[in-house]
Enzyme design. Sequence first.
Site, mmCIF file in Angstrom:
data_model
loop_
_atom_site.group_PDB
_atom_site.id
_atom_site.type_symbol
_atom_site.label_atom_id
_atom_site.label_comp_id
_atom_site.label_asym_id
_atom_site.label_seq_id
_atom_site.Cartn_x
_atom_site.Cartn_y
_atom_site.Cartn_z
ATOM 1 N N TYR C 133 0.993 -1.265 0.033
ATOM 2 C CA TYR C 133 0.073 -0.015 0.029
ATOM 3 C C TYR C 133 1.023 1.377 0.052
ATOM 4 C CZ TYR C 133 -4.352 -2.246 0.991
ATOM 5 O OH TYR C 133 -5.753 -3.081 0.733
ATOM 6 N N GLU C 251 -10.672 -6.399 9.665
ATOM 7 C CA GLU C 251 -9.937 -6.452 10.701
ATOM 8 C C GLU C 251 -10.919 -6.136 11.740
ATOM 9 O OE1 GLU C 251 -7.953 -6.952 13.858
ATOM 10 O OE2 GLU C 251 -6.642 -7.035 11.905
ATOM 11 N N ASN C 375 -0.759 8.942 15.107
ATOM 12 C CA ASN C 375 -1.748 9.521 16.083
ATOM 13 C C ASN C 375 -2.716 10.407 15.331
ATOM 14 O OD1 ASN C 375 -1.060 7.981 18.258
ATOM 15 N ND2 ASN C 375 0.050 9.519 19.176
#
Lengths: 386, 386, 400, 400
Positions: C133, C251, C375
């Site tokens: 990716y 996921e 983050n």
Amino acid sequence: MKFRFTDEQRMLQEGAERFLSEHSPIEVARQAAMLPGGVDLALWARITEELGWQAIPVAESHGGLGLGLVELVVLLEATGACLSPTPFYATALSALALGTVSESDGQQHLLKSIAEGTIVAFAHTAAQPEWGPSGVAVSAMPSGDRWCLNGSARFVMCGAVAEYLLVAALFEDQKIMLFSVPSTHDGLSVSHRIALDQTRSMADLYLQDVVVDGAALLAVDWAEALANVLDIARIMVAAEQVGCAQRALDMTVDYVAERVQFGRTIASFQAVKHKAADMMLKVESARSLLYYAACTADSWMRGTERRGVLREAAAMVASSAGDTAFFVAGTGIQLHGGVGITEEYDIQLYFKRARALEAYLGRPDESREVIAAALLDTSEAGIHAA
Amino acid sequence: MKFRFTDEQRMLQEGAERFLSEHSPIEVARQAAMLPGGVDLALWARITEELGWQAIPVAESHGGLGLGLVELVVLLEATGACLSPTPFYATALSALALGTVSESDGQQHLLKSIAEGTIVAFAHTAAQPEWGPSGVAVSAMPSGDRWCLNGSARFVMCGAVAEYLLVAALFEDQKIMLFSVPSTHDGLSVSHRIALDQTRSMADLYLQDVVVDGAALLAVDWAEALANVLDIARIMVAAEQVGCAQRALDMTVDYVAERVQFGRTIASFQAVKHKAADMMLKVESARSLLYYAACTADSWMRGTERRGVLREAAAMVASSAGDTAFFVAGTGIQLHGGVGITEEYDIQLYFKRARALEAYLGRPDESREVIAAALLDTSEAGIHAA
Amino acid sequence: MLLEFSQEDERFRDEVATWLTEHLIGQFADIRGRGGPGDEHHFVRERKAWERCLAEGGWTCLGWPEQWGGRSATIEQQVIFNEEYARAGGPGRLGHIGETLTGPTLLAFGSDDQKRRFLPGIRSGQAFWCQGYSEPSAGSDLSNIKTRAVWDAETALWRFYGQKVWTSLAHASDFIFVLARTDPKEKGHRGLSFFLLPLAQEGIDIRPIKQLTGTAEFNEVFFDGAACGADDMVGAPGDGWRVAMGLLDFERGVSTLGQQMLFQVELDEIICIARANGTARQPAVRQRIAEAHIGLRTLRYNSLRMLSGGEDGSLSREAVIYKLAWSNWHRNLGKLAMDVLGPDAELVEAGPYELNRLQSLFLFTRADTIYGGTNQIQRNLIAERALGMPREPRGDAAKE
Amino acid sequence: MLLEFSQEDERFRDEVATWLTEHLIGQFADIRGRGGPGDEHHFVRERKAWERCLAEGGWTCLGWPEQWGGRSATIEQQVIFNEEYARAGGPGRLGHIGETLTGPTLLAFGSDDQKRRFLPGIRSGQAFWCQGYSEPSAGSDLSNIKTRAVWDAETALWRFYGQKVWTSLAHASDFIFVLARTDPKEKGHRGLSFFLLPLAQEGIDIRPIKQLTGTAEFNEVFFDGAACGADDMVGAPGDGWRVAMGLLDFERGVSTLGQQMLFQVELDEIICIARANGTARQPAVRQRIAEAHIGLRTLRYNSLRMLSGGEDGSLSREAVIYKLAWSNWHRNLGKLAMDVLGPDAELVEAGPYELNRLQSLFLFTRADTIYGGTNQIQRNLIAERALGMPREPRGDAAKE
């Protein structure tokens, strides 16, 4: 009241920055990590010969320049910014330690040697249980008119490249004494250690029946002096931390200005800008405390300031600079994103240095406890009266 | 393993939210602050008659519904979100406290009264030196077959509107006993206090030669039970904190979506978005611990879980929810900007509530010390074995 | 609300535990607890053998449908498997990208032919996958992909030119799935397609990226004419973004509880050291250890809510908080480890740069808050997806 | 580097201290320490009398040139005056907006006529000023001002329509300086002009804003036809933004050391309580008290560097950090005060809502990080001005 550098101090700073940017780019630090002892002795030779920094903390009467902590702090900020692999901190600290002991042939000889460029390392603790006088783990036993030293002293800056070692030792489990020991002395083994911060030169000393002359004993009852020297050392470490943090901030601001994501330089994102603003606020704050602490140390060395005020100043800047450097370098990695954790980029070297210095000579919360004790546990508000 | 509400619990939650949004908008809390005792008794009457919440923690054998902490937590989250000025927390806690004492006429009478809507407040401490059993500051002296109570119990939730007070008292400086005292009793003075959080009903109790029958003595040797009841209380307070924090987050997200500066809704600025994200992360984290703690308390009340596990669960959620509500409401004010500090906007009420709850029954760092002691000071790793 | 697992689930737990105890022996005893994050580059050969052993036992691809060799296992069973695997010290899984990403992607978007060709290899522990990716200029901004796939009519093959980066396990893998631009006129999400490529071919160059730990777990993968067939594209040309984003939804968090058991092992080690060396008596350390304990338990209950589905009282859309929560918790743990270790933490045991487990934890966890979405990106996602706040305006800087 | 003040400066210090000791007596004894932030609404009459007393002693407008009644005092002298004023418990200054904002603005941008008309009143403690900048939709985004000034040819007056907000001391002031839009066709920084208005006139309505403390120190000021003359505009039409921004630069920070002495009084009180009630033995409180002490000293040395001018080793462009630093420090102090006070902090001494000094500190300091530029705006400023980072893109939302 002029809380800024004098012209001489500014020239010293500019000269140091010019010299280091030419002769101590970051590659020098990376390469020194591969050298035995982890120090670039050629660079150090050049500094001693061309710039004479080693003479700064040595009194004029011993062949030095007799300058003070403000000047040392100016230089340590600059070397800290380059992670410069020299024994400057180590020898300066040794010179200052020698300044606290009574005149003797041995003392004079060492100071003169330092002023001439000899490397003398300061070996004071095994850091168990702590970095202060109670952490001393070498014992001194009288043996006729000589002394026999046993034990270990660890985390010695530049120990593996030193010609002499200043070793603090415990006599009868009570008194702290200071000895000088040549690095080649029988029974002394100096072992260079690879640090988590690879660009930092660190050694462990093991002493097994190291028998020295009486003349090697430089001071007795040296516990309080050791505590004072360590406070000075904390201010010096803080200078390296401020330099390290400033450079980490600068390289991060540069990086985010170049990096483009979502069609914008990431420096234009508030999340990035606001982190950078917090970094700068902390760096400038630590720097303000640093200069105050350096002035205080100079006053204390001149005898015009109390010991408690030195202790307070050292604890304040140790707390502030320790937290600052770690925060700034850690945030620097974060703002670099993926490349921040690669070996190739330099920000990780600053992160490792920030961590190493934060833990050296006591953690920030331990420094804050020193302040708290002075404010809260004395019968008078000790610090505030200062 | 289904760590989510049952259909019944979800219905309870939805019903509560529906009822409160209609009958307990924020104006009700503001107005109640002006009432004597700081409680909206009409609202409480409606709750007891229409919804029957007061019966939830009372065993079926005493006329209640015999439901558990999960149900209480569902409702306290909802009332916490509205700063609802009712004695629900106070009476529920009293009912749970009464559930720990042996059967007696007095106990049965009180539980039955609670299930019918009578307000009973729990008065356990003067909070000096602390909120736990060692903070009890009422003494009990035998006087024939009666007891004489002296001292003070402070920070009593809804004390000024209670018909009965459950008073913890110290016998011979050692044993903790539990008494019930009617609020009109001779020698008892109940003084409503205005709290920094004006929307919270708080009273101080002063007892001067309060002489009660032997039947008023509900429990002896009640120290450990008191500690357990306080752990349950901490979980209940945490539910209010989570509700308070969630509402503060919601109203902040709504406000920043409306407020335009620099030609953009301020909700589009990263500095605002990222604070909101941190707020949500904390709220959801506290909520997860809250539901765990409520399940644990129910297991403990059923006798299938150890006392130490309850203590750990209460300390964990008290630490998390306390910090969370304060952070979220404080950040909520900040993101409201200027209007955030005006009396007119509601966010300041949530901030005051968050502060009040954070300090009630112990600060978050004290809760963390409870955890630390269990992890670090026992011979076995006490908590982890759980 | 029910925290306990059912008796049936507990029987399944026993079965898993027993099998693992019986098989993590002999040649596999040495790789217990090895090969996790920060250790991915170690014992690759042995761990591949272990994958085949797992597969023979029927313990790969539990959640897949039975038709493709799975067990159609429930969420609870998958959680239990991951917990027990971690508890037993099962080595870091080399097959997890194939099992949890490639497989579900093919099941959802792949052709029957693709399923037949690729699923059995994954299920049997024979074929290992990595993901292509990220690129140097497509990190946080994934849609800025520049790797091109060009249709070569002569050979009837797609040919690839460009570079992927941060490719974990590329050196140990057989295949890579690649998001590449097939329509050079399109920008952003459009004009991307999703491909399955064998790694062992001309025109692919894998170069390890050395990290601050001195080790190399990530790689750069360079494409210069490497090829795949027309039938190796998943979905239609231009569907790449949709397929890739769908993949991120697979996921389900069943592995989070296993991850947390590894975290618990680390925290336990730190507590053990603190008790032994006296740092457990320092008030600041005590607070931080308590915070770490509370934080880890928080991760657990967050996960259980998330896995319990979308009804009220549970985490669902809020599942986006997990990455931000665990990565920061883990990074703080790394710092705590150093402070508890004390001065000795500063020295490396052996040259050239042999870190112990906690030193490695300290340094490697700085990556936790970066890879898989920084983050900053996580907070954007939470604000936008969970709180419905507006997106950041995109720039149009020419500079890349 | 020299931290000590010169002997001459120390003599000046003695002079200030002596004068203050001799004059803060009698009718002024009651207002010692009163009237600061959070207490602005108290003792207005007495504090005005005090301002006249100060003026008679020659202690107003120290930094102004002698021509206008000042002393052309050095930075050091101004610092010393502020320190001694705070040390002596001098009441919150009602004249400071006139002295530090209006005065320097007129000295830099005003006409001779304006100087003659307005400066003497400020210098003599007779004329009090407040500032009219913020508006409901122009808070952080000051350039979005909507208050209009319309030229009324008939009366040859500017007439004002609109609303200002967060106007501190409006109820105690004689004049207001107003930033208003004179060119309705312009947007943003353009088309604004800067005016001087008397408050005691028709068409001005001052309404106090009640705060979370129950007190009201800020006001809304509504304009509906209030007027001023052509000669009450500072600079030319359209110069308003330039004048207003110049004004922000006049704050040289000489008052910061006085502010810090007030902070020290608050911190000392908290330390005193902590020692008395035993919270001083709690490790977490100890760390926070130490942090507060270090933080306050940091503010001091930041200020001294800033005031020492722009050479190397000093703060200069970095002076923008001061607001962010002090406001967050002070807000944390408010929280610390509550935790040190313990449970009693939760109860109010008397109805309806009579807060003690530390409770008021706790609540009022939540405003510190908002007014005068929020934390968010301060961080923007630091990033953009001190670190040279790019500005945020402006939106074009129609909604206001």
